[in-house]
Scaffold this motif. Structure first.
Motif, PDB file in Angstrom:
ATOM      1  N   ALA A 134     -59.296 -10.546 -38.837  1.00 18.35           N
ATOM      2  CA  ALA A 134     -60.307  -9.636 -39.397  1.00 18.35           C
ATOM      3  C   ALA A 134     -59.625  -8.613 -40.290  1.00 18.35           C
ATOM      4  O   ALA A 134     -58.560  -8.095 -39.971  1.00 18.35           O
ATOM      5  CB  ALA A 134     -61.072  -8.940 -38.262  1.00 18.35           C
ATOM      6  N   ASN A 142     -57.181  -5.155 -26.706  1.00 24.22           N
ATOM      7  CA  ASN A 142     -58.505  -4.759 -27.181  1.00 24.22           C
ATOM      8  C   ASN A 142     -58.834  -5.202 -28.604  1.00 24.22           C
ATOM      9  O   ASN A 142     -59.993  -5.137 -29.009  1.00 24.22           O
ATOM     10  CB  ASN A 142     -58.641  -3.229 -27.117  1.00 24.22           C
ATOM     11  N   LEU A 151     -55.836  -8.038 -41.093  1.00 25.17           N
ATOM     12  CA  LEU A 151     -54.908  -7.219 -40.306  1.00 25.17           C
ATOM     13  C   LEU A 151     -54.609  -7.931 -38.988  1.00 25.17           C
ATOM     14  O   LEU A 151     -55.496  -8.103 -38.150  1.00 25.17           O
ATOM     15  CB  LEU A 151     -55.535  -5.849 -40.021  1.00 25.17           C
ATOM     16  N   GLN A 198     -58.776  -0.904 -46.395  1.00 21.37           N
ATOM     17  CA  GLN A 198     -60.040  -0.220 -46.660  1.00 21.37           C
ATOM     18  C   GLN A 198     -59.844   1.127 -47.340  1.00 21.37           C
ATOM     19  O   GLN A 198     -60.718   1.585 -48.067  1.00 21.37           O
ATOM     20  CB  GLN A 198     -60.816  -0.049 -45.343  1.00 21.37           C
ATOM     21  N   LEU A 239     -62.368   1.001 -25.941  1.00 20.24           N
ATOM     22  CA  LEU A 239     -61.195   1.760 -25.505  1.00 20.24           C
ATOM     23  C   LEU A 239     -61.635   2.902 -24.596  1.00 20.24           C
ATOM     24  O   LEU A 239     -62.637   3.560 -24.851  1.00 20.24           O
ATOM     25  CB  LEU A 239     -60.439   2.351 -26.703  1.00 20.24           C
ATOM     26  N   PHE A 254     -64.549  -2.987 -32.636  1.00 21.72           N
ATOM     27  CA  PHE A 254     -65.933  -3.335 -32.887  1.00 21.72           C
ATOM     28  C   PHE A 254     -66.360  -4.419 -31.902  1.00 21.72           C
ATOM     29  O   PHE A 254     -65.736  -5.459 -31.789  1.00 21.72           O
ATOM     30  CB  PHE A 254     -66.037  -3.830 -34.328  1.00 21.72           C
ATOM     31  N   GLN A 282     -67.178  -0.471 -39.534  1.00 21.24           N
ATOM     32  CA  GLN A 282     -67.471  -0.034 -38.158  1.00 21.24           C
ATOM     33  C   GLN A 282     -66.313   0.732 -37.531  1.00 21.24           C
ATOM     34  O   GLN A 282     -65.166   0.472 -37.870  1.00 21.24           O
ATOM     35  CB  GLN A 282     -67.702  -1.272 -37.277  1.00 21.24           C
ATOM     36  N   HIS A 295     -58.279  -9.575 -34.561  1.00 26.09           N
ATOM     37  CA  HIS A 295     -57.177  -9.325 -35.489  1.00 26.09           C
ATOM     38  C   HIS A 295     -55.991 -10.217 -35.156  1.00 26.09           C
ATOM     39  O   HIS A 295     -54.937  -9.737 -34.736  1.00 26.09           O
ATOM     40  CB  HIS A 295     -56.775  -7.841 -35.444  1.00 26.09           C
ATOM     41  N   LYS A 324     -60.350   4.974 -37.533  1.00 29.19           N
ATOM     42  CA  LYS A 324     -61.265   3.889 -37.138  1.00 29.19           C
ATOM     43  C   LYS A 324     -61.571   3.973 -35.638  1.00 29.19           C
ATOM     44  O   LYS A 324     -62.689   3.705 -35.207  1.00 29.19           O
ATOM     45  CB  LYS A 324     -60.633   2.520 -37.450  1.00 29.19           C
TER      46      LYS A 324
HETATM   47  C1  HEC Z   1     -65.001  -8.146 -32.691  1.00 25.59           C
HETATM   48  C2  HEC Z   1     -63.933  -8.177 -33.644  1.00 25.59           C
HETATM   49  C3  HEC Z   1     -63.024  -6.975 -33.793  1.00 25.59           C
HETATM   50  C4  HEC Z   1     -62.365  -6.297 -32.831  1.00 25.59           C
HETATM   51  C5  HEC Z   1     -62.398  -6.526 -31.310  1.00 25.59           C
HETATM   52  C6  HEC Z   1     -61.590  -5.284 -33.491  1.00 25.59           C
HETATM   53  N1  HEC Z   1     -61.790  -5.354 -34.828  1.00 25.59           N
HETATM   54 FE1  HEC Z   1     -60.932  -4.168 -36.257  1.00 25.59          FE
HETATM   55  N2  HEC Z   1     -62.023  -5.079 -37.672  1.00 25.59           N
HETATM   56  C7  HEC Z   1     -62.916  -6.119 -37.478  1.00 25.59           C
HETATM   57  C8  HEC Z   1     -63.630  -6.391 -38.713  1.00 25.59           C
HETATM   58  C9  HEC Z   1     -64.698  -7.470 -38.874  1.00 25.59           C
HETATM   59  C10 HEC Z   1     -63.121  -5.489 -39.677  1.00 25.59           C
HETATM   60  C11 HEC Z   1     -63.604  -5.333 -41.117  1.00 25.59           C
HETATM   61  C12 HEC Z   1     -64.990  -4.688 -41.123  1.00 25.59           C
HETATM   62  C13 HEC Z   1     -65.043  -3.271 -40.584  1.00 25.59           C
HETATM   63  O1  HEC Z   1     -64.102  -2.508 -40.795  1.00 25.59           O
HETATM   64  O2  HEC Z   1     -66.055  -2.932 -39.969  1.00 25.59           O
HETATM   65  C14 HEC Z   1     -62.107  -4.701 -38.991  1.00 25.59           C
HETATM   66  C15 HEC Z   1     -61.341  -3.720 -39.616  1.00 25.59           C
HETATM   67  C16 HEC Z   1     -60.338  -2.987 -38.989  1.00 25.59           C
HETATM   68  C17 HEC Z   1     -59.457  -2.077 -39.674  1.00 25.59           C
HETATM   69  C18 HEC Z   1     -59.376  -1.767 -41.130  1.00 25.59           C
HETATM   70  C19 HEC Z   1     -58.160  -2.476 -41.671  1.00 25.59           C
HETATM   71  C20 HEC Z   1     -57.611  -1.869 -42.935  1.00 25.59           C
HETATM   72  O3  HEC Z   1     -56.545  -2.335 -43.370  1.00 25.59           O
HETATM   73  O4  HEC Z   1     -58.210  -0.933 -43.483  1.00 25.59           O
HETATM   74  C21 HEC Z   1     -58.655  -1.519 -38.703  1.00 25.59           C
HETATM   75  C22 HEC Z   1     -57.568  -0.485 -38.889  1.00 25.59           C
HETATM   76  C23 HEC Z   1     -59.051  -2.122 -37.457  1.00 25.59           C
HETATM   77  N3  HEC Z   1     -60.057  -3.017 -37.659  1.00 25.59           N
HETATM   78  C24 HEC Z   1     -58.457  -1.801 -36.261  1.00 25.59           C
HETATM   79  C25 HEC Z   1     -58.876  -2.333 -35.044  1.00 25.59           C
HETATM   80  C26 HEC Z   1     -58.325  -1.921 -33.791  1.00 25.59           C
HETATM   81  C27 HEC Z   1     -57.220  -0.880 -33.611  1.00 25.59           C
HETATM   82  C28 HEC Z   1     -58.984  -2.620 -32.826  1.00 25.59           C
HETATM   83  C29 HEC Z   1     -58.818  -2.533 -31.355  1.00 25.59           C
HETATM   84  C30 HEC Z   1     -58.758  -1.223 -30.741  1.00 25.59           C
HETATM   85  C31 HEC Z   1     -59.930  -3.490 -33.498  1.00 25.59           C
HETATM   86  N4  HEC Z   1     -59.836  -3.281 -34.826  1.00 25.59           N
HETATM   87  C32 HEC Z   1     -60.759  -4.381 -32.836  1.00 25.59           C
HETATM   88  C33 HEC Z   1     -63.156  -6.774 -36.294  1.00 25.59           C
HETATM   89  C34 HEC Z   1     -62.675  -6.368 -35.053  1.00 25.59           C
END
Ligand code: HEC
Length: 452
Positions: free
Chosen positions: A369, A358, A372, A389, A432, A423, A419, A363, A409
């Protein structure tokens, strides 16, 4: 033909029986005796005096079933009205009396999606036998029945598998000389009254029947003047041996249908199986309980197991205030075994795949992204480090979901930057499932371990 009793009397009888909760079916038969519980006896419950911290904690927190109901069951019921077991396929657990009634009550018989019925909950199906029309007069077990409304009369060729009419799926093929014929089908059910097994014919239907496929699918024509008869038969509630239509007859495979909570037998209790996601070593359909709530801790599981193991089949609501017998409880020897991780909710067992699938799309690679990477490298180690963050929190804090930034998150907590995750740029929504979020939560609460 066997003698039949007046149909309205039988209808009443069958309805009354069908609604009963609380019968156990020792020989694959339905017990028709009132099993009104009797008062329990607190005499021989000595307290646990060993040194296992988890047992001591359970004993201090949940000395009686009533404490368990108030502190645990009620908690899983409160946040969302409606989630808690007052509807559909769920037993009503809101009151202590409702909770006690789940002891010995058959599982998963409430209406809902037929696919969600667990094989272990299936009861021995009603019987059917055909007289006339070249049918062999063998009594066969009913798997499931489907009525498809529509013009259903005078078929010239073999009707299609989904033709309008009455479709009866059997445990084994019918013996018949011809592919179709006019016959009377009798539906019957076994009852146990005063220790005697009685088989009662509760309905019959005379029409033209077709034998489809290998002979275990029988089709009955339902011309307009027979619709009411068919509706009445269905209204009685035919007991289906293969209620989930998957070809397995649960009552034949397992010794007896599971109860919601089976006195003296926690492993055979359906509610416990729903907490663990498995029973008899097989996955139980439906997402894991409690939904949208904290999974049970080890002391909570222990209290439930010891309560069920020591629960007298005769106890009634007064059993609620009797002490739970931790001292004689076999699970008190190794409470760690009740950890819900036993069902594989570890990083390697489940969580890694959920994140790869997912989250890995964004990532991963050379520029993941938010810097991470959830797909490559040592992801597990990385998760135990700080969030970019919110540097005050680690991404995962074992044992504490509210200090785990990644979890915040996932649930879209107010405190997050950016977000909620995952996202989805197209819909703006996460992907999820609740069950996956529950697994991540279970994993964190139980120490976020890497392997079992
Ligand atoms: C479509 C792209 C996308 C997907 C799919 C996605 N992310 Fe992200 N994620 C991002 C982006 C872009 C950011 C930074 C902006 C934000 O936080 O909105 C981010 C930020 C994060 C952060 C913050 C990292 C930090 O060190 O603070 C975490 C934790 C995270 N994502 C976890 C996840 C997890 C767990 C999943 C799956 C369940 C996931 N993301 C799926 C694009 C994505």
């Amino acid at each position: 033909m066997r003698p039949t009793v007046s149909s309205s009397l039988l209808l009443a009888l069958v309805l009354a029986t069908g609604c009963r909760q609380g019968g156990l079916y020792p020989d694959g038969e339905i017990n028709n005796e009132a099993e009104r519980p009797e008062y329990g006896d607190a005499d021989d419950v000595a307290p646990y005096v060993g040194d296992n911290e988890l047992v001591l904690e359970a004993q201090a927190e949940f000395p009686t079933a009533l404490d368990f109901h108030q502190k645990v069951i009620w908690r899983t019921c409160t946040p969302f009205d409606g989630v808690c077991h007052n509807s559909k396929e769920y037993p009503d657990l809101r009151t202590p009396a409702g909770f006690i009634e789940t002891f010995g009550a058959p599982c998963n018989l409430q209406f809902g999606e037929f696919q969600s019925v667990y094989d272990g909950c299936e009861r021995p199906g009603d019987r059917i036998v055909w007289y006339g029309g070249g049918f062999g007069e063998n009594e066969l077990e009913i798997g499931f029945v489907e009525y498809i409304p529509g013009e259903s009369n005078g078929f010239e060729d073999t009707p299609a598998d989904d033709a309008p009419g009455l479709h009866i799926h059997l445990a084994s093929p019918v013996q018949n000389e011809r592919p179709e014929g006019y016959a009377t089908a009798e539906f019957s059910r076994k009852f146990v009254t005063d220790g005697n097994v009685e088989e009662l014919v509760y309905a019959s239907l005379s029409t033209r029947w077709w034998v489809l496929g290998d002979g275990s699918h029988i089709f009955g024509e339902v011309p307009n003047y027979r619709i009411e008869t068919v509706q009445n038969i269905l209204a009685v509630g035919i007991v289906e041996g293969d209620a989930n239509h998957n070809g397995t007859f649960g009552a034949t495979v397992y010794d007896k249908p599971a109860s919601l909570l089976d006195p003296n037998n926690p492993e055979g209790s359906y509610l416990i199986a729903r907490l663990r996601g498995e029973m008899h070593g097989e996955e139980v359909p439906g997402s894991r309980m409690p939904l949208a709530n904290k999974p049970f801790s080890i002391p909570e599981m222990l209290a439930l197991f010891c309560l069920v193991e020591g629960f007298s089949p005769e106890a009634d609501a007064t059993g609620l205030t009797l002490p739970i017998d931790y001292n004689n409880c076999s699970y008190a020897e190794n409470p760690e075994d009740l950890n819900l991780l036993g069902a594989g909710v570890t990083w390697e067992g489940r969580i890694r795949k959920i994140l790869e699938f997912n989250c890995g799309g964004c990532h991963s690679g050379t520029e993941p992204a938010a810097d991470l990477n959830l797909l490559e490298g040592n992801v597990y180690e990385r998760l135990l480090e700080t969030s970019a963050q919110n540097p005050e929190l680690n991404l995962i804090e074992p044992g504490d979901e509210l200090s785990s930034y990644l979890y915040l998150k996932l649930i879209g907590d107010d405190t997050i930057v950016g977000q909620p995750m995952p996202f989805n740029p197209i819909t703006g929504e996460g992907t999820l499932t609740q069950a996956e979020i529950d697994d991540v939560l279970t994993w964190i609460i139980n120490g976020a371990v890497e392997n079992e």
